[in-house]
Design a protein around this motif. Structure first.
Motif, PDB file in Angstrom:
ATOM      1  N   THR A   1       5.812  -0.537   8.215  1.00  9.73           N
ATOM      2  CA  THR A   1       4.497  -0.034   7.805  1.00  9.73           C
ATOM      3  C   THR A   1       3.952   0.882   8.887  1.00  9.73           C
ATOM      4  O   THR A   1       4.182   0.664  10.085  1.00  9.73           O
ATOM      5  CB  THR A   1       3.502  -1.188   7.569  1.00  9.73           C
ATOM      6  OG1 THR A   1       3.432  -1.997   8.757  1.00  9.73           O
ATOM      7  CG2 THR A   1       3.933  -2.049   6.396  1.00  9.73           C
ATOM      8  N   ILE A   2       3.240   1.905   8.459  1.00 13.04           N
ATOM      9  CA  ILE A   2       2.663   2.875   9.387  1.00 13.04           C
ATOM     10  C   ILE A   2       1.436   2.263  10.053  1.00 13.04           C
ATOM     11  O   ILE A   2       0.504   1.826   9.386  1.00 13.04           O
ATOM     12  CB  ILE A   2       2.281   4.165   8.649  1.00 13.04           C
ATOM     13  CG1 ILE A   2       3.531   4.815   8.039  1.00 13.04           C
ATOM     14  CG2 ILE A   2       1.591   5.140   9.586  1.00 13.04           C
ATOM     15  CD1 ILE A   2       3.235   6.032   7.194  1.00 13.04           C
ATOM     16  N   ASN A   3       1.446   2.235  11.384  1.00 12.39           N
ATOM     17  CA  ASN A   3       0.316   1.710  12.155  1.00 12.39           C
ATOM     18  C   ASN A   3      -0.495   2.811  12.832  1.00 12.39           C
ATOM     19  O   ASN A   3      -1.622   2.575  13.262  1.00 12.39           O
ATOM     20  CB  ASN A   3       0.785   0.713  13.209  1.00 12.39           C
ATOM     21  CG  ASN A   3       0.942  -0.682  12.631  1.00 12.39           C
ATOM     22  OD1 ASN A   3       0.561  -0.949  11.495  1.00 12.39           O
ATOM     23  ND2 ASN A   3       1.520  -1.576  13.407  1.00 12.39           N
TER      24      ASN A   3
ATOM     25  N   MET B   1       3.925   1.534   3.306  1.00 13.86           N
ATOM     26  CA  MET B   1       5.283   1.111   3.608  1.00 13.86           C
ATOM     27  C   MET B   1       6.251   2.287   3.448  1.00 13.86           C
ATOM     28  O   MET B   1       6.174   3.042   2.474  1.00 13.86           O
ATOM     29  CB  MET B   1       5.702  -0.032   2.679  1.00 13.86           C
ATOM     30  CG  MET B   1       7.064  -0.620   2.998  1.00 13.86           C
ATOM     31  SD  MET B   1       7.472  -1.988   1.887  1.00 13.86           S
ATOM     32  CE  MET B   1       6.205  -3.154   2.350  1.00 13.86           C
ATOM     33  N   VAL B   2       7.160   2.426   4.410  1.00 17.52           N
ATOM     34  CA  VAL B   2       8.149   3.505   4.388  1.00 17.52           C
ATOM     35  C   VAL B   2       9.516   2.960   4.794  1.00 17.52           C
ATOM     36  O   VAL B   2       9.619   1.871   5.367  1.00 17.52           O
ATOM     37  CB  VAL B   2       7.746   4.661   5.338  1.00 17.52           C
ATOM     38  CG1 VAL B   2       6.465   5.332   4.879  1.00 17.52           C
ATOM     39  CG2 VAL B   2       7.600   4.155   6.772  1.00 17.52           C
TER      40      VAL B   2
ATOM     41  N   MET C   1       0.836  -1.184   0.000  1.00 13.33           N
ATOM     42  CA  MET C   1       0.000   0.000   0.000  1.00 13.33           C
ATOM     43  C   MET C   1       0.882   1.249   0.000  1.00 13.33           C
ATOM     44  O   MET C   1       1.939   1.262   0.631  1.00 13.33           O
ATOM     45  CB  MET C   1      -0.917  -0.004   1.228  1.00 13.33           C
ATOM     46  CG  MET C   1      -1.978   1.081   1.199  1.00 13.33           C
ATOM     47  SD  MET C   1      -2.830   1.201   2.765  1.00 13.33           S
ATOM     48  CE  MET C   1      -3.337  -0.486   2.998  1.00 13.33           C
ATOM     49  N   LYS C   2       0.430   2.286  -0.695  1.00 12.46           N
ATOM     50  CA  LYS C   2       1.214   3.512  -0.800  1.00 12.46           C
ATOM     51  C   LYS C   2       0.436   4.696  -0.239  1.00 12.46           C
ATOM     52  O   LYS C   2      -0.756   4.599   0.066  1.00 12.46           O
ATOM     53  CB  LYS C   2       1.579   3.764  -2.267  1.00 12.46           C
ATOM     54  CG  LYS C   2       2.402   2.641  -2.904  1.00 12.46           C
ATOM     55  CD  LYS C   2       2.973   3.058  -4.245  1.00 12.46           C
ATOM     56  CE  LYS C   2       4.084   4.082  -4.059  1.00 12.46           C
ATOM     57  NZ  LYS C   2       4.754   4.390  -5.345  1.00 12.46           N
ATOM     58  N   PHE C   3       1.126   5.843  -0.128  1.00 17.72           N
ATOM     59  CA  PHE C   3       0.477   7.080   0.275  1.00 17.72           C
ATOM     60  C   PHE C   3      -0.613   7.433  -0.740  1.00 17.72           C
ATOM     61  O   PHE C   3      -0.626   6.941  -1.869  1.00 17.72           O
ATOM     62  CB  PHE C   3       1.488   8.220   0.323  1.00 17.72           C
ATOM     63  CG  PHE C   3       2.405   8.200   1.523  1.00 17.72           C
ATOM     64  CD1 PHE C   3       2.412   7.140   2.406  1.00 17.72           C
ATOM     65  CD2 PHE C   3       3.270   9.247   1.764  1.00 17.72           C
ATOM     66  CE1 PHE C   3       3.261   7.116   3.509  1.00 17.72           C
ATOM     67  CE2 PHE C   3       4.125   9.254   2.852  1.00 17.72           C
ATOM     68  CZ  PHE C   3       4.121   8.185   3.727  1.00 17.72           C
ATOM     69  N   TYR C   4      -1.521   8.322  -0.356  1.00 19.83           N
ATOM     70  CA  TYR C   4      -2.520   8.818  -1.291  1.00 19.83           C
ATOM     71  C   TYR C   4      -1.836   9.577  -2.427  1.00 19.83           C
ATOM     72  O   TYR C   4      -0.796  10.229  -2.229  1.00 19.83           O
ATOM     73  CB  TYR C   4      -3.500   9.756  -0.588  1.00 19.83           C
ATOM     74  CG  TYR C   4      -4.417   9.074   0.390  1.00 19.83           C
ATOM     75  CD1 TYR C   4      -5.416   8.221  -0.041  1.00 19.83           C
ATOM     76  CD2 TYR C   4      -4.288   9.300   1.758  1.00 19.83           C
ATOM     77  CE1 TYR C   4      -6.263   7.593   0.857  1.00 19.83           C
ATOM     78  CE2 TYR C   4      -5.135   8.684   2.661  1.00 19.83           C
ATOM     79  CZ  TYR C   4      -6.112   7.827   2.206  1.00 19.83           C
ATOM     80  OH  TYR C   4      -6.940   7.204   3.106  1.00 19.83           O
ATOM     81  N   ASP C   5      -2.420   9.488  -3.605  1.00 19.92           N
ATOM     82  CA  ASP C   5      -1.905  10.245  -4.746  1.00 19.92           C
ATOM     83  C   ASP C   5      -2.280  11.714  -4.601  1.00 19.92           C
ATOM     84  O   ASP C   5      -3.448  12.051  -4.358  1.00 19.92           O
ATOM     85  CB  ASP C   5      -2.478   9.697  -6.054  1.00 19.92           C
ATOM     86  CG  ASP C   5      -1.975   8.305  -6.372  1.00 19.92           C
ATOM     87  OD1 ASP C   5      -0.826   7.993  -5.984  1.00 19.92           O
ATOM     88  OD2 ASP C   5      -2.722   7.526  -6.990  1.00 19.92           O
ATOM     89  N   ILE C   6      -1.287  12.586  -4.761  1.00 18.46           N
ATOM     90  CA  ILE C   6      -1.556  14.024  -4.708  1.00 18.46           C
ATOM     91  C   ILE C   6      -0.917  14.695  -5.920  1.00 18.46           C
ATOM     92  O   ILE C   6      -0.140  14.083  -6.655  1.00 18.46           O
ATOM     93  CB  ILE C   6      -1.008  14.659  -3.403  1.00 18.46           C
ATOM     94  CG1 ILE C   6       0.507  14.477  -3.299  1.00 18.46           C
ATOM     95  CG2 ILE C   6      -1.691  14.072  -2.183  1.00 18.46           C
ATOM     96  CD1 ILE C   6       1.119  15.220  -2.104  1.00 18.46           C
TER      97      ILE C   6
END
Length: 498
Positions: A474-476, A461-462, A1-6
């Motif tokens: 992964t950001i929790n 994921m970062v 999973m990735k960040f939102y598209d901006i």
């Protein structure tokens, strides 16, 4: 999973890191669906939080403090003083750049909180939560003595929402199929009975199938990113890399409590069977002939229960000499078909009442005879679903146990399936995945930055680059903190991927 598209312009501004973060708030003040924007200079401070719950879902909440010196912001009408009004939260950077809508939240039960201080100081405080809080309350007024039952459903499939469990559950909360962003998980569950509120049921479903469940800004509901889905994903995609120039706070915490080297899964799993006899009359008194065939005498002097209105024929099957109750049956004999199974002497016998539609687990029937007779057989056939009690899967790592001793995880749940995944029943595949994850000795990192990472999301994921190593996780959990004339702070709790 990735960040939102901006927008690319926003991405470039984030990388430069020299533009202040701006916050935009639009509210449905009057409850009519017309949104009005808050003056940016009136936003004193705001905080927003996202969290991956232990139960499986992802939730968001927030708090906003507005300057209301001139009484600009007031809740139109009573309606719980604004509780439940929709609030749209957007972010941008500097001047002239586009806005990105990050949250769709709702005013909590405290409503519009009017605060008055010394002099002419006056404020409005808003506590906010996302749609998940509304879904927790959706079932409170329902009659749970008649819970919803779904049979032969797949977990999730937007092409056939009428058989998709995610769509069927959310429809009870008024969320239509077009409002759901979901993956295709074709695993079949023969029987599901809802006993909890909508959000709890969805969270348990997401936890069992390792899916991401969120009330996201782009759709009212997201159910995706599962290892059991048909769609392929690049699981190695990294959304962002934190380096020394980005971080002003870094904390490392051992998560030893997550470690397990033994997983014990114990479940009650519904099993669908072929059409067979699901009821046979066997009420006493009973007589036996020379062949030990049972006969049930019907005499005018004694009125049997089945001759009364409302007799309940509970469905059950015989499995190796053991009777098992049927929790659901379909493809049940019609009255004409059931009449063909009647075997008797004297009589004749006939059903004067035959109801197999009101209940899933029993028929309401009345069997009558005009004259005295002996009933040898009365049966009903159907396709049953029975509950296989205490199905279990037990896995352990013997080397880890020898080194650290037994550290066991006991698991149960209601959404496990015996459909095969990779040649194994789904519940066994789940147990293997759980043990593999639990064997890893993981750490958790808390990272704080002034970068405008308002497009970050739970589950993304970062990487974290330090002098000695590059870490992946992964950001929790996350928090976004905005204050007037103070640097924006984005904080993240990141679970290490080993």
């Amino acid at each position: 999973m990735k960040f939102y598209d901006i927008d690319n312009a926003l991405l470039e501004a984030i990388e430069k890191g020299d533009s202040p973060v701006r916050l935009g708030i639009s509210l449905d003040w009057s409850g009519t669906g017309f949104y009005e924007s808050v003056f940016e200079q009136d936003i004193i401070e705001a905080s927003f939080y996202g969290l991956k719950e232990v139960s499986g879902g992802t939730t968001a909440r927030g708090e906003v403090l507005l300057d209301n010196t001139y009484g600009t912001y007031a809740c139109g009408g009573n309606g719980g003083r604004g509780a439940g009004r929709e609030v749209r939260i957007s972010f941008s950077l500097g001047e002239g750049l586009p806005w990105f809508q990050r949250f769709v939240l709702y005013v909590d039960d405290n409503g519009f909180q009017d605060i008055r201080g010394p002099g002419r100081k006056r404020y409005v405080r808003l506590g906010l939560h996302d749609r998940s809080a509304l879904l927790r309350k959706t079932e409170n007024s329902r009659d749970w003595t008649h819970p919803a039952v779904f049979t032969y459903s797949v977990i999730c499939d937007k092409t056939q929402p009428e058989k998709s469990l995610v769509h069927l559950i959310t429809k009870r909360a008024g969320i239509e199929s077009g409002d759901i962003d979901c993956a295709t998980i074709p695993i079949i569950l023969p029987y599901v009975k809802l006993t909890k509120n909508i959000w709890t049921e969805l969270s348990e479903l997401a936890k069992t199938f390792r899916a991401h469940l969120e009330c996201a800004p782009e759709k009212p509901l997201v159910f995706a990113h599962s290892p059991y889905q048909q769609e392929t994903e690049n699981v190695d995609d990294c959304s962002y890399t934190f380096s020394g120039e980005h971080i002003f706070y870094l904390r490392e915490t051992a998560r030893a409590e997550l470690y397990r080297n033994t997983v014990r899964l114990k479940i009650n799993i519904p099993v669908a069977l072929e059409k067979q006899e699901i009821w046979r009359y066997d009420d006493p008194p009973v007589l036996y002939d020379t062949d030990l065939t049972p006969m049930y005498p019907f005499r005018s002097t004694v009125l049997r229960d089945i001759q009364n209105t409302g007799y309940e024929a509970q469905y059950r099957i015989k499995d190796g000499g053991t009777e098992r109750p049927v929790i659901y049956a379909d493809q049940i004999d019609t009255q004409e078909e059931a009449m063909e199974w009647l075997d008797f002497e004297g009589g004749p016998f006939a059903y004067s009442a035959y109801d197999v539609t009101t209940h899933h687990e029993k028929a309401i029937i009345t069997l009558n005879t005009e004259t005295d007779g002996d009933l040898r057989r009365a049966s009903i056939y159907g396709r049953p679903i029975v509950l296989d009690l205490n199905r279990s899967c037990f896995l352990r790592d013997t080397e880890a146990i020898a080194q650290y001793g037994t550290a066991a995880l006991n698991v149960s749940g209601s959404y496990f399936s015996e459909d095969t995944v990779g040649g194994l029943p789904m519940y066994e595949d789940w147990t293997m995945r759980e043990l593999s994850e639990r064997l890893q000795e993981r750490r958790e990192f808390t990272v704080k930055t002034h970068r405008g990472l308002f497009h970050a999301r739970i589950g993304a994921m970062v990487n974290i680059e330090t002098k000695g190593e590059t870490l992946r996780g992964t950001i929790n959990a996350l928090s976004l903190r905005y204050r007037q004339d103070t640097a924006f702070v984005a904080a993240f709790r990141i679970e290490e991927i080993v």
